[in-house]
Design a protein around this motif. Structure first.
Motif, PDB file in Angstrom:
ATOM      1  N   VAL A   1      -4.102  10.399 -10.828  1.00 29.14           N
ATOM      2  CA  VAL A   1      -4.635  10.212  -9.480  1.00 29.14           C
ATOM      3  C   VAL A   1      -5.720   9.150  -9.474  1.00 29.14           C
ATOM      4  O   VAL A   1      -5.783   8.282  -8.589  1.00 29.14           O
ATOM      5  N   HIS A   2      -6.591   9.213 -10.495  1.00 26.98           N
ATOM      6  CA  HIS A   2      -7.667   8.222 -10.593  1.00 26.98           C
ATOM      7  C   HIS A   2      -7.101   6.820 -10.775  1.00 26.98           C
ATOM      8  O   HIS A   2      -7.591   5.841 -10.175  1.00 26.98           O
TER       9      HIS A   2
ATOM     10  N   LEU B   1       0.818  -1.219   0.000  1.00 27.20           N
ATOM     11  CA  LEU B   1       0.000   0.000   0.000  1.00 27.20           C
ATOM     12  C   LEU B   1       0.849   1.266   0.000  1.00 27.20           C
ATOM     13  O   LEU B   1       0.375   2.335  -0.417  1.00 27.20           O
ATOM     14  N   ARG B   2       2.102   1.144   0.456  1.00 29.67           N
ATOM     15  CA  ARG B   2       2.941   2.332   0.539  1.00 29.67           C
ATOM     16  C   ARG B   2       3.183   2.938  -0.836  1.00 29.67           C
ATOM     17  O   ARG B   2       3.132   4.172  -1.021  1.00 29.67           O
ATOM     18  N   THR B   3       3.433   2.086  -1.844  1.00 31.18           N
ATOM     19  CA  THR B   3       3.768   2.594  -3.181  1.00 31.18           C
ATOM     20  C   THR B   3       2.597   3.336  -3.829  1.00 31.18           C
ATOM     21  O   THR B   3       2.767   4.490  -4.268  1.00 31.18           O
ATOM     22  N   PRO B   4       1.364   2.732  -3.930  1.00 31.97           N
ATOM     23  CA  PRO B   4       0.274   3.502  -4.556  1.00 31.97           C
ATOM     24  C   PRO B   4      -0.132   4.734  -3.755  1.00 31.97           C
ATOM     25  O   PRO B   4      -0.492   5.752  -4.334  1.00 31.97           O
ATOM     26  N   LEU B   5      -0.045   4.669  -2.441  1.00 33.01           N
ATOM     27  CA  LEU B   5      -0.410   5.838  -1.646  1.00 33.01           C
ATOM     28  C   LEU B   5       0.617   6.957  -1.821  1.00 33.01           C
ATOM     29  O   LEU B   5       0.260   8.146  -1.882  1.00 33.01           O
ATOM     30  N   ALA B   6       1.915   6.577  -1.891  1.00 31.76           N
ATOM     31  CA  ALA B   6       2.936   7.592  -2.135  1.00 31.76           C
ATOM     32  C   ALA B   6       2.768   8.214  -3.513  1.00 31.76           C
ATOM     33  O   ALA B   6       2.897   9.440  -3.688  1.00 31.76           O
ATOM     34  N   GLY B   7       2.469   7.362  -4.503  1.00 30.01           N
ATOM     35  CA  GLY B   7       2.219   7.893  -5.842  1.00 30.01           C
ATOM     36  C   GLY B   7       0.994   8.795  -5.880  1.00 30.01           C
ATOM     37  O   GLY B   7       0.987   9.827  -6.566  1.00 30.01           O
ATOM     38  N   LEU B   8      -0.054   8.387  -5.156  1.00 33.07           N
ATOM     39  CA  LEU B   8      -1.261   9.196  -5.111  1.00 33.07           C
ATOM     40  C   LEU B   8      -0.970  10.557  -4.481  1.00 33.07           C
ATOM     41  O   LEU B   8      -1.443  11.601  -4.947  1.00 33.07           O
TER      42      LEU B   8
ATOM     43  N   ARG C   1      -5.889  17.925 -15.985  1.00 35.94           N
ATOM     44  CA  ARG C   1      -6.664  16.726 -16.332  1.00 35.94           C
ATOM     45  C   ARG C   1      -5.773  15.499 -16.371  1.00 35.94           C
ATOM     46  O   ARG C   1      -6.150  14.417 -15.925  1.00 35.94           O
ATOM     47  N   GLU C   2      -4.552  15.675 -16.930  1.00 37.04           N
ATOM     48  CA  GLU C   2      -3.635  14.537 -16.991  1.00 37.04           C
ATOM     49  C   GLU C   2      -3.245  14.065 -15.587  1.00 37.04           C
ATOM     50  O   GLU C   2      -3.195  12.869 -15.310  1.00 37.04           O
ATOM     51  N   ARG C   3      -2.984  15.041 -14.687  1.00 38.85           N
ATOM     52  CA  ARG C   3      -2.624  14.657 -13.320  1.00 38.85           C
ATOM     53  C   ARG C   3      -3.794  13.964 -12.613  1.00 38.85           C
ATOM     54  O   ARG C   3      -3.611  13.005 -11.875  1.00 38.85           O
ATOM     55  N   LEU C   4      -5.000  14.495 -12.867  1.00 35.63           N
ATOM     56  CA  LEU C   4      -6.176  13.870 -12.236  1.00 35.63           C
ATOM     57  C   LEU C   4      -6.395  12.458 -12.760  1.00 35.63           C
ATOM     58  O   LEU C   4      -6.840  11.559 -12.014  1.00 35.63           O
TER      59      LEU C   4
ATOM     60  N   THR D   1      -1.252  14.196  -6.457  1.00 39.42           N
ATOM     61  CA  THR D   1      -2.112  15.277  -5.960  1.00 39.42           C
ATOM     62  C   THR D   1      -1.300  16.551  -5.721  1.00 39.42           C
ATOM     63  O   THR D   1      -1.790  17.671  -5.983  1.00 39.42           O
ATOM     64  N   GLU D   2      -0.047  16.423  -5.227  1.00 36.81           N
ATOM     65  CA  GLU D   2       0.784  17.608  -5.038  1.00 36.81           C
ATOM     66  C   GLU D   2       1.122  18.277  -6.368  1.00 36.81           C
ATOM     67  O   GLU D   2       1.113  19.513  -6.476  1.00 36.81           O
ATOM     68  N   LEU D   3       1.401  17.457  -7.393  1.00 40.69           N
ATOM     69  CA  LEU D   3       1.675  18.021  -8.712  1.00 40.69           C
ATOM     70  C   LEU D   3       0.431  18.661  -9.301  1.00 40.69           C
ATOM     71  O   LEU D   3       0.495  19.709  -9.962  1.00 40.69           O
ATOM     72  N   ALA D   4      -0.722  18.024  -9.072  1.00 41.65           N
ATOM     73  CA  ALA D   4      -1.965  18.595  -9.612  1.00 41.65           C
ATOM     74  C   ALA D   4      -2.277  19.933  -8.965  1.00 41.65           C
ATOM     75  O   ALA D   4      -2.823  20.838  -9.613  1.00 41.65           O
ATOM     76  N   MET D   5      -1.944  20.063  -7.677  1.00 42.40           N
ATOM     77  CA  MET D   5      -2.207  21.325  -6.992  1.00 42.40           C
ATOM     78  C   MET D   5      -1.334  22.457  -7.534  1.00 42.40           C
ATOM     79  O   MET D   5      -1.714  23.641  -7.472  1.00 42.40           O
ATOM     80  N   ARG D   6      -0.148  22.134  -8.099  1.00 44.99           N
ATOM     81  CA  ARG D   6       0.718  23.168  -8.657  1.00 44.99           C
ATOM     82  C   ARG D   6       0.498  23.384 -10.153  1.00 44.99           C
ATOM     83  O   ARG D   6       1.116  24.251 -10.759  1.00 44.99           O
ATOM     84  N   GLU D   7      -0.345  22.550 -10.756  1.00 40.15           N
ATOM     85  CA  GLU D   7      -0.585  22.638 -12.201  1.00 40.15           C
ATOM     86  C   GLU D   7      -1.491  23.831 -12.501  1.00 40.15           C
ATOM     87  O   GLU D   7      -2.497  24.050 -11.812  1.00 40.15           O
ATOM     88  N   ASN D   8      -1.148  24.577 -13.552  1.00 37.61           N
ATOM     89  CA  ASN D   8      -1.915  25.774 -13.923  1.00 37.61           C
ATOM     90  C   ASN D   8      -2.783  25.557 -15.147  1.00 37.61           C
ATOM     91  O   ASN D   8      -3.885  26.107 -15.247  1.00 37.61           O
TER      92      ASN D   8
END
Length: 456
Positions: A275-276, A245-252, A269-272, A256-263
């Motif tokens: 995430v999905h 579980l550590r790997t998918p949660l770390a990736g998730l 959409r690609e980051r989301l 999400t951090e990259l999506a929050m900085r995306e303009n």
């Protein structure tokens, strides 16, 4: 007799000492009875001898005067007051001797000796009643004082009872000591269990224990070993689950951090989408972990088994997976050679097992391939084969694919738990699973489930 709320020592003492005490008392009573019997026989012989002597003295004597009475007394040797006599005529009138010796009311004098007991002047006597052989109109009675006999018998009984009592006391002591010695290994086992820490599941070691306690120790050691294996299995499961579980949660978290900085909307959409994908993989992994936890033997009591039709389950789940097979351009078919397959098991776990097998086949064979689910039976088992015409699995990997989190290919969204779940569920139903090669190429997952008798 059922004993409750008593210790094992008390039960052993009761069943060992109580019969001995009863037998000792019965033996003492029997010994006293035998002693009295032989004493009475000796007295009876003496009375008969005295009666015969009196009969000879009064033979041809129409009258019994003082001189004859003295001879009679001397003859029966009554100087020690052990014997007294009386003589009656045919009309039961006393003609000589002691009037205190009464004639029995219920017995008519006969030629044969007749013995009975009578109390005279507060003393118990044994009395002989007998007709004179020479003068049938006279009845002779000789009475023997039993005081000396009773004293003699009591002395014999006491001389025997005192050593017997000492023997009983020694027996009680040695039985108590022997039971304590025999129960000492049990006390040792109790002490070992009380002093043992809850985390200590090492085998018990008893020194010089009897066979019966060795059997109990072996059963406890088996239980401890099973518990330790179950705890180790749970620890490995938790560690593996945390690692997976550590790997998918770390990736998730990273996505999400990259999506929050995306303009830009396209980048967001690609980051989301990533995430999905990570969330979907995490959900699949958690569901697989929950299924594996439910299928383990330790959780057997929490999931009930019911009566079901295995053939219906096979047909239904194959029909449900047809759309997914068509989307992957896979030909999915079902061959049920058994119309009805009654089975006692857990339908949810069995559906999960066969869904894993079919989905794995659809996922790992090339497009335009085929998968066939086949149900047959023999005398004792139902046999389910999931056959595909894909590349198959090398013999070196056929055992490893049943290990948890083992993946032959690192592509895709698999988590390496599917075949481990299949094996756990099959073993949960007393069955087995085996990987076989298909002809000319491909793989057959061969599942055997024993038939169960359904109680109506």
């Amino acid at each position: 007799m059922r004993l409750t709320k008593t210790s094992l020592r008390q039960q052993l003492l009761l069943w060992l000492l109580l019969p001995q005490l009863v037998f000792c008392l019965a033996g003492a009573a029997l010994f006293l009875s035998i002693t009295l019997h032989y004493a009475d026989n000796a007295i009876d012989k003496r009375l008969i001898k005295s009666a015969n002597a009196v009969a000879k003295l009064i033979q041809h004597q129409p009258q019994i005067g003082p001189e004859l009475s003295s001879k009679i007394i001397a003859t029966i040797d009554s100087l020690d007051d052990l014997e007294i006599y009386s003589i009656h005529d045919s009309n039961q009138r006393l003609i000589a001797g002691r009037a205190e010796i009464a004639l029995p009311q219920t017995h008519q004098p006969q030629n044969d000796p007749f013995f009975y007991y009578q109390t005279i002047d507060g003393q118990k006597y044994r009395v002989l009643l007998q007709k004179s052989a020479q003068q049938s109109d006279r009845t002779i009675q000789i009475a023997f004082n039993l005081h000396e006999r009773d004293v003699y018998t009591r002395n014999i009984f006491l001389s025997t009872a005192i050593p017997l009592l000492l023997l009983i006391i020694l027996t009680i002591f040695f039985v108590w000591w022997g039971i304590g010695l025999g129960l000492r290994p049990l006390a040792q086992l109790q002490s070992m269990m009380e002093l043992r820490k809850p985390q200590d599941l090492s085998p018990l070691a008893l020194q010089d224990a009897p066979r019966e306690l060795n059997a109990l120790s072996a059963a406890l050691n088996h239980l401890l070993a099973t518990t330790e294996a179950s705890i180790d299995r749970q620890r490995r499961f938790i560690a593996d689950a945390a690692h997976q579980l550590r790997t998918p949660l770390a990736g998730l978290k990273s996505q999400t951090e990259l999506a929050m900085r995306e303009n830009s909307p396209e980048g967001l959409r690609e980051r989301l989408n990533m995430v999905h994908t990570s969330a979907t993989r995490s959900i699949h992994l958690v569901n697989q972990l929950l299924t594996l936890a439910r299928s383990e033997p330790g959780s057997q009591t929490s999931i009930p088994k019911v009566h079901m039709d295995l053939a219906k389950i096979i047909r239904d789940l194959t029909a449900e997976l047809v759309p997914r097979a068509l989307a992957a351009r896979i030909d999915l078919g079902c061959d049920c050679f058994v119309q009805d397959a009654p089975l006692h098991g857990n339908s949810a776990l069995l559906r999960e097992m066969f869904i894993n097998l079919v989905e794995n086949a659809i996922k790992y064979i090339p497009r335009d391939g085929s998968v066939t689910v086949r149900l047959t039976e023999d005398e004792k088992n139902y046999i389910v084969d999931v056959e595909d015409n894909g590349p198959g699995i090398p013999d070196s990997d056929k055992d490893r694919v049943f290990e948890r989190f083992y993946r032959r290919e690192q592509t895709g969204n698999g988590c390496g738990l599917g075949m481990a779940i299949v094996r756990e569920i099959a073993e949960r139903h007393a069955g087995s699973v085996q990987l076989l090669d298909a002809e000319p190429h491909g793989l057959i997952v061969h599942v055997v489930l024993p038939k169960t008798e359904l109680n109506t």
